[in-house]
Design an enzyme around this catalytic site. Structure first.
Site, PDB file in Angstrom:
ATOM      1  N   GLU A  95       5.705  -3.252  11.084  1.00  0.00           N
ATOM      2  CA  GLU A  95       5.449  -4.643  10.706  1.00  0.00           C
ATOM      3  C   GLU A  95       6.558  -5.191   9.812  1.00  0.00           C
ATOM      4  OE1 GLU A  95       1.695  -4.671   8.745  1.00  0.00           O
ATOM      5  OE2 GLU A  95       0.557  -3.983  10.501  1.00  0.00           O
TER       6      GLU A  95
ATOM      7  N   ASP B 286       3.117  14.290   2.331  1.00  0.00           N
ATOM      8  CA  ASP B 286       2.764  15.644   1.934  1.00  0.00           C
ATOM      9  C   ASP B 286       1.861  16.282   2.990  1.00  0.00           C
ATOM     10  OD1 ASP B 286       2.686  17.696  -0.227  1.00  0.00           O
ATOM     11  OD2 ASP B 286       0.547  17.214  -0.226  1.00  0.00           O
TER      12      ASP B 286
END
Length: 545
Positions: free
Chosen positions: A256, A206
């Site tokens: 990751e 957002d």
């Protein structure tokens, strides 16, 4: 639906069609009038049958719902009105089993004034470490520390009892985080990992351009005597260089997970930035994966303007190796059926009230859907777009929920008209939104029976079945999704026509008269019936070449 295992795990997002779910208004499983997680679970087969690749779920966190859930009180739980973490886990697992990926909202610029850290900051007093997590400031003259305006109206600063002011770029119930503080940075690192470890596939960020602020807190220029709300270059609270440091950190966290069986976790940015050169900085290879293209959403139904937007968007995003992402509507904008229905004759432009021709709007919405799904890159569908829902413009004032209504002094009605719960079945409200006859949190129009998913499912010419057909072809045709386009030189004025290899052509007639169908090409799909080898006005056709 394409088997997700048949696509390379590392690039599904580059061409994905993502369906936005606004949880309060999608489906209600427990009959309380508010949509919920189990309502979404019950409708997953519908979404799989529609043919989308992923869901983006607007905020489902605990919240006082003073801004529709974008006022987050706890980033690691589910709003009790919507369900539980166990429900969310079940939704993620069931969606994955159907080949659907899950994106959720991240709201990093601000939280709710009900967030424990902000409540602690209020209680701790001036000069406390707790207040350093937010933007608390003194003011010598009794006026706000800066002239910054809030997005929902009024100033962006709210004074509290001890005389200090806190910054809120949106509603007063949404204090801005101080992203210069390491504890805030570390907290959001942990939030990302919390949800990634639960199996979500990514986040929609957002107002991804708003977290960093100019620490000098300069005033913004005035526009007709009022502080400007424009996102000009150098604006002290939008598109500051520091946001890129945050995004690069998040990209490293997402990476990751690259080698996990589920594949990469991804980000899409909400950043209302023009021109596209500015937006492209957010989707460089070491930052976010994609960003909404709002220039296309704001474009008029005009061939020249649309082509300029398409060219400018693709050229700038391709230059940094990112895909374009197309969107027609969302929970913050007027539904595009209504928007396109307002594009009437020039004589009506600029009138006090521009009439809305919903039949014209629907015709153009059908054509726009095929244009959107034929363009290179990804696409977003807001819930109800596939049903051809219009904006609800006559909601009773006592039902308006958007904070803009109050912050504007009851002069701007806000965004509730695009958030009315969608109709599933039946002849009258609540149209199968939930069990029983309990009316939903926003009232539905009495004339929506023909627009329900049930009513449209059996009509081969319905808006819903147009979307289904388009998504089937999009998944099957090797030219569609990620890739390039070439503009056709034989297109008449007022017509968009492009070819995508191998063997696909899209022609959009934006004129007010029929045009000749290109010869020796087979029609795969059209937004309106083709007659006499002609493409009618406000019609898109897909061709095999």
């Amino acid at each position: 639906m394409t088997d997700p295992d048949s696509r390379p795990l590392d690039d599904w997002w580059r061409s994905a069609v993502v369906y936005q779910v606004y949880p309060r208004s999608f489906a209600d499983a427990d009959g309380d009038g508010t949509g919920d997680v189990n309502g979404i679970r019950a409708r997953l087969p519908y979404l799989a049958d529609l043919g989308v690749d992923a869901l983006w779920i607007s905020p489902w966190y605990p919240s006082p719902l003073l801004d529709g859930g974008y006022d987050v009180a706890d980033y690691r739980d589910i709003n009790p009105e919507f369900g539980t973490l166990a429900d969310a886990d079940a939704l993620i697992a069931e969606a994955h089993a159907l080949g659907l990926r899950i994106l959720i909202d991240l709201v990093p610029n601000h939280c709710s004034w009900e967030h424990p850290w902000f409540k602690a900051a209020l209680a701790a007093g001036k000069g406390s470490p707790e207040r350093d997590l937010f933007w608390f400031r003194d003011s010598a003259d009794g006026r706000p520390p800066t002239n910054w305006p809030a997005a929902f109206g009024g100033p962006a600063w709210q004074q509290i009892e001890d005389g200090q002011w806190y910054l809120h770029l949106f509603d007063i119930s949404q204090p801005d985080w101080n992203w210069d503080h390491p504890k805030v940075i570390e907290e959001f690192d942990a939030i990302l990992r919390f949800w990634f470890d639960r199996g979500i596939d990514g986040f929609r960020i957002d107002v991804a351009d708003s977290m960093a602020k100019d620490p000098a807190l300069p005033d913004v220029p005035l526009d007709n005597g009022e502080p400007t709300r424009e996102k000009y270059v150098g604006n002290p609270f939008y598109d500051q260089p520091g946001v890129h440091t945050i995004h690069q950190r998040w990209r490293a966290i997402a990476d990751e997970y690259l080698d996990t069986p589920q594949g990469p976790r991804v980000f899409v940015a909400e950043a209302w930035l023009s021109p596209a050169e500015r937006l492209a900085q957010y989707v460089r290879s070491h930052e976010l994966h994609s960003a909404f293209n709002f220039d296309a959403l704001r474009a008029k139904w005009d061939a020249k303007e649309l082509r300029e937007v398409i060219d400018h968007t693709t050229e700038n995003l391709w230059a940094v190796g990112a895909p374009a992402t197309w969107v027609l509507s969302n929970h913050d904008t007027i539904r595009h059926r209504t928007r396109y229905g307002r594009a009437l004759k020039d004589a009506l432009e600029g009138a006090g009230v521009v009439p809305t021709d919903l039949a014209l709007g629907l015709r153009r919405a059908r054509a726009a859907a095929l244009l959107e799904l034929a363009l290179p890159g990804g696409a977003y569908i807001y819930q109800g777009d596939e049903l051809g829902l219009p904006e609800v413009e006559d909601l009773p004032e006592d039902k308006l929920d958007d904070p803009t209504w109050e912050r504007s002094g009851h002069t701007v009605r806000g965004r509730d008209g695009c958030r009315v719960p969608i109709p599933w079945s039946g002849a009258e409200p609540p149209y199968g939104f939930g069990p029983g006859s309990r009316q939903p949190w926003l009232p539905q129009p009495a004339d929506w029976a023909p627009l329900t998913a049930e009513a449209q499912a059996g009509d081969p010419d319905s808006h819903l079945n147009l979307y289904k057909a388009a998504l089937r072809i999009r998944h099957a045709h090797p030219a569609l999704g990620e890739g390039r386009l070439a503009w056709d030189t034989d297109a008449p004025e007022g017509v968009l026509s492009f070819t995508r290899a191998p063997g696909f052509r899209c022609v959009v007639n934006l004129t007010n008269a029929p045009i000749a169908l290109p010869p020796h090409q087979k029609a795969l799909l059209s937004s309106e019936p083709l007659t006499n080898d002609e493409i009618p006005a406000d019609t898109t056709v897909w061709l095999q070449v």
